[in-house]
Motif scaffolding. Structure first.
Motif, PDB file in Angstrom:
ATOM      1  N   UNK A 112       0.847  -1.198   0.000  1.00 43.45           N
ATOM      2  CA  UNK A 112       0.000   0.000   0.000  1.00 43.45           C
ATOM      3  C   UNK A 112       0.885   1.252   0.000  1.00 43.45           C
ATOM      4  N   UNK A 113       1.905   1.242   0.855  1.00 37.60           N
ATOM      5  CA  UNK A 113       2.776   2.416   0.935  1.00 37.60           C
ATOM      6  C   UNK A 113       3.630   2.597  -0.314  1.00 37.60           C
ATOM      7  N   UNK A 114       3.899   1.498  -1.007  1.00 37.07           N
ATOM      8  CA  UNK A 114       4.594   1.638  -2.288  1.00 37.07           C
ATOM      9  C   UNK A 114       3.721   2.461  -3.244  1.00 37.07           C
ATOM     10  N   UNK A 115       2.433   2.099  -3.311  1.00 38.55           N
ATOM     11  CA  UNK A 115       1.510   2.828  -4.183  1.00 38.55           C
ATOM     12  C   UNK A 115       1.346   4.269  -3.752  1.00 38.55           C
ATOM     13  N   UNK A 116       1.166   4.449  -2.435  1.00 36.26           N
ATOM     14  CA  UNK A 116       0.978   5.780  -1.885  1.00 36.26           C
ATOM     15  C   UNK A 116       2.209   6.665  -2.156  1.00 36.26           C
ATOM     16  N   UNK A 117       3.379   6.039  -2.159  1.00 35.19           N
ATOM     17  CA  UNK A 117       4.621   6.770  -2.470  1.00 35.19           C
ATOM     18  C   UNK A 117       4.559   7.397  -3.859  1.00 35.19           C
ATOM     19  N   UNK A 118       3.952   6.676  -4.798  1.00 35.08           N
ATOM     20  CA  UNK A 118       3.782   7.225  -6.155  1.00 35.08           C
ATOM     21  C   UNK A 118       2.784   8.386  -6.112  1.00 35.08           C
TER      22      UNK A 118
ATOM     23  N   UNK B  44       8.543   9.938   2.581  1.00 32.16           N
ATOM     24  CA  UNK B  44       7.426   9.827   1.637  1.00 32.16           C
ATOM     25  C   UNK B  44       6.171   9.318   2.344  1.00 32.16           C
ATOM     26  N   UNK B 162      -3.849   5.318  -5.503  1.00 33.73           N
ATOM     27  CA  UNK B 162      -2.497   4.741  -5.543  1.00 33.73           C
ATOM     28  C   UNK B 162      -2.324   3.653  -4.479  1.00 33.73           C
TER      29      UNK B 162
END
Lengths: 189, 176
Positions: A112-118, B44, B162
């Motif tokens: 989830x945080x990978x996506x949110x990072x984008x 981030x 996202x």
């Protein structure tokens, strides 16, 4: 009209709680709470503080709160206002950060945080775009923009130094070429 | 000692960041690279959470960075120090409001400050893009960008999309 420490604190606490997602939602919120409900200041006054809040370093919402609080009750009012605006943010983050430490190692949370990072990269791009629209008005500001960008991105110069250099450049430039109209604007922007 | 360093770093953020919202990011980014209190990845995550929790984003992210660095006391010191310059300056300016608003040098400074702050944020955006996104991430970013061009949405909207895509992408091992 009640202007006690507690009333000022409570009013800004409400604004601080309702302030979500940052950006410029602060203006309609303060309009509703301070102008319409409390009648502490008028719309023109609010616009003036909005412009002033952006001309002082730091977080705009905090700057505006301190300006209004100080106008209402001097130092006591300023303290009440800033405590009110900051407290919800502080508590919310402590709570979330503590919970996050428990779950951040989980695989699906990582994803989830990978996506949110984008998503965050997009938010930073959009914030840059918005600042660009407000600040790049002529050749000089364009040069300042690219100088700051290159010094920061390529040479990793400290942001504080870049800000100090830009202030110096602005003052020297204005000594040579005086401005035509005022820059400190209110809500028109 | 870490508490004193936190105080110095966040005081200097409060003193030199102009333009609200994301203006503190270049400073927090610089700290991540130099002090190593937290990683860029952690920063981030902090920005994402700060964008969807109550309160001004600048305060949220400062509290978060302080907490990550040194727990609750760290959060308290970071939050107080980032506000302190504002507090002192606003009260001084309130006493000399007219002089401040009409001062030529103040106007000249703000005129040059804003594009500089914008340039700093642009550098963060580019650096994040180069270092954090793999090929699938870049495709996702381009899609999000086109959505944002078509219609403006809340930060929460982009972050939700996202997050869901990140969760799905994890199943197909696209996130590494």
């Amino acid at each position: 009209m009640d202007k006690s420490f507690y009333t000022i604190f409570k009013t800004f606490l409400k604004v601080g709680t309702m302030l979500l997602g940052g950006g410029y939602v602060i203006l309609p919120l303060l309009q509703s709470e301070l102008v319409d409900k409390k009648g502490w200041i008028d719309s023109d006054g609010l616009c003036e503080y909005y412009a002033l809040g952006q001309s002082v370093p730091g977080i705009i919402a905090a700057n505006m709160s301190i300006f209004v609080g100080y106008k209402l009750r001097g130092q006591i009012g300023a303290l009440a206002a800033v405590l009110g605006i900051v407290t919800p943010a502080f508590l919310a983050i402590i709570l979330v950060a503590a919970m996050l430490e428990e779950i951040v190692h989980l695989n699906f949370i990582q994803n989830i945080f990978w996506g949110v990072g984008i998503g965050v990269i997009l938010l930073v791009f959009l914030a840059t775009k918005e600042m660009w629209n407000k600040s790049i008005v002529d050749k000089f500001t364009c040069i300042i923009f690219f100088s700051a960008f290159i010094l920061s991105a390529c040479f990793k110069v400290s942001p504080a130094l870049i800000i100090i250099l830009s202030i110096a450049a602005g003052i020297i430039y204005r000594k040579q070429i005086p401005e035509k109209n005022s820059i400190i604007k209110g809500c028109s922007e | 000692m870490i508490y004193f360093n936190l105080l110095i770093q966040f005081f200097h953020i409060g003193l030199f960041s102009f333009g609200g919202g994301y203006a503190t990011l270049p400073f927090l980014y610089h700290i991540a690279e130099n002090q190593k209190w937290y990683t860029i990845k952690q920063l981030t995550d902090m920005i994402a959470i700060s964008s969807i929790t109550p309160g001004p984003v600048g305060v949220n992210v400062a509290t978060f960075a302080g907490f990550t660095t040194a727990g609750i006391l760290g959060a308290l010191i970071a939050t107080t120090s980032v506000i302190l310059p504002s507090y002192v300056l606003v009260i001084i300016i309130s006493k000399f409001l007219e002089q401040f608003e009409t001062n030529k040098n103040v106007k000249a400074a703000i005129y040059a400050l804003k594009p500089a702050g914008c340039g700093l944020l642009a550098a963060v955006a580019v650096d994040m893009f180069m270092n954090n996104a793999n090929l699938f991430g870049m495709i996702l970013l381009v899609i999000l960008f086109f959505i944002s061009v078509k219609q403006k949405h809340d930060p929460l909207y982009y972050l939700s999309i996202s997050a869901i895509i990140g969760l799905l992408a994890g199943f197909f091992k696209l996130t590494t």
